[in-house]
Design a protein around this motif. Sequence first.
Motif, PDB file in Angstrom:
ATOM      1  N   THR A 183      -6.495   9.851 -53.934  1.00 55.53           N
ATOM      2  CA  THR A 183      -6.392  11.281 -53.662  1.00 55.53           C
ATOM      3  C   THR A 183      -7.751  11.931 -53.425  1.00 55.53           C
ATOM      4  O   THR A 183      -7.837  13.151 -53.264  1.00 55.53           O
ATOM      5  CB  THR A 183      -5.678  12.005 -54.829  1.00 55.53           C
ATOM      6  OG1 THR A 183      -6.417  11.786 -56.034  1.00 55.53           O
ATOM      7  CG2 THR A 183      -4.266  11.482 -55.001  1.00 55.53           C
ATOM      8  N   ARG A 191      -8.140   9.030 -49.560  1.00 55.19           N
ATOM      9  CA  ARG A 191      -7.097   9.586 -48.687  1.00 55.19           C
ATOM     10  C   ARG A 191      -7.254   9.061 -47.257  1.00 55.19           C
ATOM     11  O   ARG A 191      -6.268   8.746 -46.593  1.00 55.19           O
ATOM     12  CB  ARG A 191      -7.172  11.115 -48.680  1.00 55.19           C
ATOM     13  CG  ARG A 191      -6.738  11.775 -49.973  1.00 55.19           C
ATOM     14  CD  ARG A 191      -6.826  13.299 -49.867  1.00 55.19           C
ATOM     15  NE  ARG A 191      -5.868  13.797 -48.909  1.00 55.19           N
ATOM     16  CZ  ARG A 191      -4.600  14.088 -49.186  1.00 55.19           C
ATOM     17  NH1 ARG A 191      -4.144  13.917 -50.414  1.00 55.19           N
ATOM     18  NH2 ARG A 191      -3.786  14.545 -48.255  1.00 55.19           N
ATOM     19  N   ASN A 249      -4.401   6.932 -45.348  1.00 55.62           N
ATOM     20  CA  ASN A 249      -3.866   7.405 -44.066  1.00 55.62           C
ATOM     21  C   ASN A 249      -4.083   6.386 -42.953  1.00 55.62           C
ATOM     22  O   ASN A 249      -3.202   6.196 -42.102  1.00 55.62           O
ATOM     23  CB  ASN A 249      -4.506   8.743 -43.696  1.00 55.62           C
ATOM     24  CG  ASN A 249      -3.885   9.912 -44.432  1.00 55.62           C
ATOM     25  OD1 ASN A 249      -2.692   9.919 -44.707  1.00 55.62           O
ATOM     26  ND2 ASN A 249      -4.695  10.906 -44.769  1.00 55.62           N
ATOM     27  N   GLN A 259       1.129  13.719 -56.862  1.00 57.64           N
ATOM     28  CA  GLN A 259       1.640  14.688 -55.906  1.00 57.64           C
ATOM     29  C   GLN A 259       0.674  14.914 -54.742  1.00 57.64           C
ATOM     30  O   GLN A 259       1.068  15.446 -53.705  1.00 57.64           O
ATOM     31  CB  GLN A 259       1.921  16.015 -56.613  1.00 57.64           C
ATOM     32  CG  GLN A 259       3.029  15.930 -57.650  1.00 57.64           C
ATOM     33  CD  GLN A 259       3.233  17.234 -58.395  1.00 57.64           C
ATOM     34  OE1 GLN A 259       2.669  18.268 -58.024  1.00 57.64           O
ATOM     35  NE2 GLN A 259       4.048  17.198 -59.439  1.00 57.64           N
ATOM     36  N   ASN A 260      -0.576  14.503 -54.907  1.00 59.83           N
ATOM     37  CA  ASN A 260      -1.593  14.690 -53.864  1.00 59.83           C
ATOM     38  C   ASN A 260      -1.819  13.444 -53.023  1.00 59.83           C
ATOM     39  O   ASN A 260      -2.704  13.435 -52.158  1.00 59.83           O
ATOM     40  CB  ASN A 260      -2.909  15.125 -54.508  1.00 59.83           C
ATOM     41  CG  ASN A 260      -2.808  16.468 -55.197  1.00 59.83           C
ATOM     42  OD1 ASN A 260      -2.223  17.398 -54.656  1.00 59.83           O
ATOM     43  ND2 ASN A 260      -3.367  16.581 -56.392  1.00 59.83           N
ATOM     44  N   PRO A 291      -1.454  11.070 -50.038  1.00 59.95           N
ATOM     45  CA  PRO A 291      -1.047  11.342 -48.655  1.00 59.95           C
ATOM     46  C   PRO A 291       0.172  10.517 -48.241  1.00 59.95           C
ATOM     47  O   PRO A 291       0.415   9.425 -48.762  1.00 59.95           O
ATOM     48  CB  PRO A 291      -2.284  10.947 -47.840  1.00 59.95           C
ATOM     49  CG  PRO A 291      -3.021   9.977 -48.694  1.00 59.95           C
ATOM     50  CD  PRO A 291      -2.768  10.402 -50.115  1.00 59.95           C
ATOM     51  N   GLY A 292       0.930  11.044 -47.300  1.00 54.80           N
ATOM     52  CA  GLY A 292       2.122  10.357 -46.818  1.00 54.80           C
ATOM     53  C   GLY A 292       3.357  10.755 -47.612  1.00 54.80           C
ATOM     54  O   GLY A 292       3.311  10.845 -48.837  1.00 54.80           O
ATOM     55  N   GLU A 293       4.458  10.989 -46.923  1.00 50.56           N
ATOM     56  CA  GLU A 293       5.667  11.467 -47.588  1.00 50.56           C
ATOM     57  C   GLU A 293       6.285  10.429 -48.518  1.00 50.56           C
ATOM     58  O   GLU A 293       6.804  10.770 -49.585  1.00 50.56           O
ATOM     59  CB  GLU A 293       6.698  11.904 -46.542  1.00 50.56           C
ATOM     60  CG  GLU A 293       6.291  13.143 -45.754  1.00 50.56           C
ATOM     61  CD  GLU A 293       7.380  13.600 -44.816  1.00 50.56           C
ATOM     62  OE1 GLU A 293       8.462  12.959 -44.803  1.00 50.56           O
ATOM     63  OE2 GLU A 293       7.161  14.579 -44.070  1.00 50.56           O
ATOM     64  N   ASN A 294       6.261   9.179 -48.105  1.00 50.94           N
ATOM     65  CA  ASN A 294       6.946   8.136 -48.872  1.00 50.94           C
ATOM     66  C   ASN A 294       6.009   7.019 -49.318  1.00 50.94           C
ATOM     67  O   ASN A 294       6.420   5.876 -49.489  1.00 50.94           O
ATOM     68  CB  ASN A 294       8.098   7.549 -48.040  1.00 50.94           C
ATOM     69  CG  ASN A 294       9.117   8.607 -47.648  1.00 50.94           C
ATOM     70  OD1 ASN A 294       9.667   9.295 -48.506  1.00 50.94           O
ATOM     71  ND2 ASN A 294       9.358   8.732 -46.347  1.00 50.94           N
ATOM     72  N   THR A 295       4.735   7.343 -49.499  1.00 50.77           N
ATOM     73  CA  THR A 295       3.761   6.340 -49.899  1.00 50.77           C
ATOM     74  C   THR A 295       4.065   5.830 -51.307  1.00 50.77           C
ATOM     75  O   THR A 295       4.271   6.626 -52.229  1.00 50.77           O
ATOM     76  CB  THR A 295       2.340   6.929 -49.877  1.00 50.77           C
ATOM     77  OG1 THR A 295       2.091   7.494 -48.586  1.00 50.77           O
ATOM     78  CG2 THR A 295       1.304   5.855 -50.179  1.00 50.77           C
ATOM     79  N   THR A 343       3.410   4.802 -54.869  1.00 54.27           N
ATOM     80  CA  THR A 343       2.369   5.270 -55.778  1.00 54.27           C
ATOM     81  C   THR A 343       2.552   4.637 -57.145  1.00 54.27           C
ATOM     82  O   THR A 343       3.684   4.480 -57.616  1.00 54.27           O
ATOM     83  CB  THR A 343       2.420   6.809 -55.916  1.00 54.27           C
ATOM     84  OG1 THR A 343       2.339   7.400 -54.614  1.00 54.27           O
ATOM     85  CG2 THR A 343       1.278   7.325 -56.765  1.00 54.27           C
TER      86      THR A 343
END
Length: 282
Positions: A11, A16, A20, A40-41, A43-47, A49
């Motif tokens: 993050t 990031r 990306n 929550q920070n 990047p990417g909608e479905n990364t 984590t």
Amino acid sequence: MRHKILVTGATGNVGRAVVNSLLAMDRPVVAAAMDDQDAQNVPGENTETVLFRFGEPETFPVAFEGVGKLFLMRPPQISDVRRYLFPVVDYARDAGVRQIVFLSLLGVERQRFVPHYKVEKYLEASGVPYTFLRPSFYMQNLNTTHRDQLRDRDEILIPVGKARTSFIDVLDIGAVAAKVLSEPGHENQAYKLTGGEALDYYQVADLFTEVLGRKITYCNPSIPRFIRYHRQRGTPMPSVLVMAGLYTATRFGSGKRVTRDVKELLGRAPITVRRYIEDYAE
């Protein structure tokens, strides 16, 4: 089969950019987060984590599950790399990680006082194939660490005198990291990553003035003034001393070298300082 790529510092500015770039290449990236809020920070909608904390080995097993490659960076607040980073290298080795890409810094081989030097030496002795990325000064430091100076005081307060710096955009670092993590042939290599030009801070201030439309001044502070400035704003003393040491080295010419590594690896010219300022003007 261990095929995932674990990115620490996912993050942060560089992390990031790495995530990306890997996502853009459709690589199986896993972003390390310190807690639910940090996640929550990412990047990417479905990364994907995972929870990972330096100094907390109990977070390592889940974080390294299925991981074959690691992007490793030292959090700025950590100076005791023996305690916090060496155990990560040991765990990665024992878990079967095939490559560790470490975010180091330009000229580290001549700066034994910085933590990055110790990490590089430990990686070389670890037996894990490594790739060292040795970037010059991040352009994005100007809109993070030094943002308040520019926004509120219309000045740049960095103690390097008239020394030139081959600034690099973290987007270029992320693109290089993704490339060396995604293809063979980069094991046990060290890449010196710079922009395509070396500028002094008077020139940088002039570029800010042109793009932002207001006068920005480089005030060329002394090292004591620089330390006082950051201590008054609550920056931890170990971090201040590391910055002061790096800027002292820059003052004596460590950051002026311009290399072709970014262009040769990416097949294009590095991002310029002017473009960076235009991108971050707001």
